[in-house]
Design a protein around this motif. Sequence first.
Motif, PDB file in Angstrom:
ATOM      1  N   CYS A  65      36.210  41.837  36.403  1.00 17.70           N
ATOM      2  CA  CYS A  65      36.985  43.135  36.316  1.00 17.70           C
ATOM      3  C   CYS A  65      36.811  43.483  34.945  1.00 17.70           C
ATOM      4  O   CYS A  65      37.060  44.395  34.641  1.00 17.70           O
ATOM      5  CB  CYS A  65      38.071  43.482  37.113  1.00 17.70           C
ATOM      6  SG  CYS A  65      37.890  43.462  38.799  1.00 17.70           S
ATOM      7  N   TYR A 108      47.725  42.727  42.216  1.00 15.87           N
ATOM      8  CA  TYR A 108      47.230  41.407  42.472  1.00 15.87           C
ATOM      9  C   TYR A 108      47.888  40.253  41.585  1.00 15.87           C
ATOM     10  O   TYR A 108      48.418  39.252  42.191  1.00 15.87           O
ATOM     11  CB  TYR A 108      45.962  41.478  42.262  1.00 15.87           C
ATOM     12  CG  TYR A 108      45.053  40.231  42.489  1.00 15.87           C
ATOM     13  CD1 TYR A 108      45.060  39.660  43.905  1.00 15.87           C
ATOM     14  CD2 TYR A 108      44.405  39.496  41.607  1.00 15.87           C
ATOM     15  CE1 TYR A 108      44.482  38.577  44.168  1.00 15.87           C
ATOM     16  CE2 TYR A 108      43.757  38.337  41.768  1.00 15.87           C
ATOM     17  CZ  TYR A 108      43.657  37.722  43.225  1.00 15.87           C
ATOM     18  OH  TYR A 108      43.159  36.775  43.450  1.00 15.87           O
ATOM     19  N   ASP A 109      48.196  40.599  40.524  1.00 15.91           N
ATOM     20  CA  ASP A 109      48.757  39.397  39.556  1.00 15.91           C
ATOM     21  C   ASP A 109      50.319  39.247  40.258  1.00 15.91           C
ATOM     22  O   ASP A 109      50.732  38.030  40.181  1.00 15.91           O
ATOM     23  CB  ASP A 109      48.953  40.050  38.163  1.00 15.91           C
ATOM     24  CG  ASP A 109      47.532  39.876  37.588  1.00 15.91           C
ATOM     25  OD1 ASP A 109      46.556  39.138  37.905  1.00 15.91           O
ATOM     26  OD2 ASP A 109      47.366  40.486  36.236  1.00 15.91           O
ATOM     27  N   VAL A 158      39.593  44.006  45.419  1.00 12.77           N
ATOM     28  CA  VAL A 158      40.932  43.659  44.638  1.00 12.77           C
ATOM     29  C   VAL A 158      42.227  44.000  45.456  1.00 12.77           C
ATOM     30  O   VAL A 158      42.937  43.028  45.854  1.00 12.77           O
ATOM     31  CB  VAL A 158      40.729  44.160  43.173  1.00 12.77           C
ATOM     32  CG1 VAL A 158      42.149  43.837  42.502  1.00 12.77           C
ATOM     33  CG2 VAL A 158      39.873  43.799  42.224  1.00 12.77           C
ATOM     34  N   ARG A 208      40.058  38.457  37.990  1.00 19.23           N
ATOM     35  CA  ARG A 208      40.461  39.208  36.962  1.00 19.23           C
ATOM     36  C   ARG A 208      39.003  39.277  35.629  1.00 19.23           C
ATOM     37  O   ARG A 208      38.800  40.316  35.208  1.00 19.23           O
ATOM     38  CB  ARG A 208      41.518  39.177  35.977  1.00 19.23           C
ATOM     39  CG  ARG A 208      41.992  39.964  35.127  1.00 19.23           C
ATOM     40  CD  ARG A 208      43.523  39.965  34.513  1.00 19.23           C
ATOM     41  NE  ARG A 208      44.548  40.403  35.448  1.00 19.23           N
ATOM     42  CZ  ARG A 208      44.824  41.702  35.089  1.00 19.23           C
ATOM     43  NH1 ARG A 208      44.010  42.566  34.214  1.00 19.23           N
ATOM     44  NH2 ARG A 208      45.767  42.344  35.600  1.00 19.23           N
ATOM     45  N   LEU A 247      44.754  45.266  39.778  1.00 17.90           N
ATOM     46  CA  LEU A 247      44.983  44.074  39.159  1.00 17.90           C
ATOM     47  C   LEU A 247      46.321  43.739  38.646  1.00 17.90           C
ATOM     48  O   LEU A 247      46.597  42.635  39.097  1.00 17.90           O
ATOM     49  CB  LEU A 247      44.112  44.084  37.502  1.00 17.90           C
ATOM     50  CG  LEU A 247      42.517  44.057  37.971  1.00 17.90           C
ATOM     51  CD1 LEU A 247      41.711  44.297  37.110  1.00 17.90           C
ATOM     52  CD2 LEU A 247      42.191  42.889  38.737  1.00 17.90           C
TER      53      LEU A 247
END
Length: 171
Positions: free
Chosen positions: A35, A108-109, A60, A32, A105
């Motif tokens: 990015c 992904y989190d 990602v 993160r 993102l």
Amino acid sequence: MTNTRDRFAPPMSADERTMLTSWLDWHRGTVREKCAGLGPGLSSAAPLPTSPLMSIGGVVSHLRWVEHYWFEVRLLGARDRAPWSPDDGDAEFRVGGQRPLADLLDEYDAQCARSREITAKLELNSSARTSGDAERPATLRWVLMHMAGETARHNGHLDILRELADGRRGR
């Protein structure tokens, strides 16, 4: 660490589980960080002529699906939901290059949070429910080490791609 939005240095001294999960979380947070503040549209740029699928969004997306594969598919035996197929083993890179970075993102989190939930319920010596061709099943310990290395390696790619995208150099 409970999310990838914050990055905390791993402890210098701790038990094995804490060290493994802390280092993996630090590398996840670095994704993160690499990015942060990237201008619109730059996440889909694939500036390396010899690697046409290598974009920030692609990396990602790849990391999200690798988390899914190792923690949900291999460790738990869940169905693989990733976009790849025998005909397109790089589909997650292709898809990632076409989607908004903020969405990638967030996904992904969420995937990392799911991986943390799985990790919390297993012992380090817990064996995966599935294994690759002619392999012995991996343990959670192996998966944590593998994912720390995988994520760190791709953070290096993100460093290069970010510098090529807008000149920002990593921390």
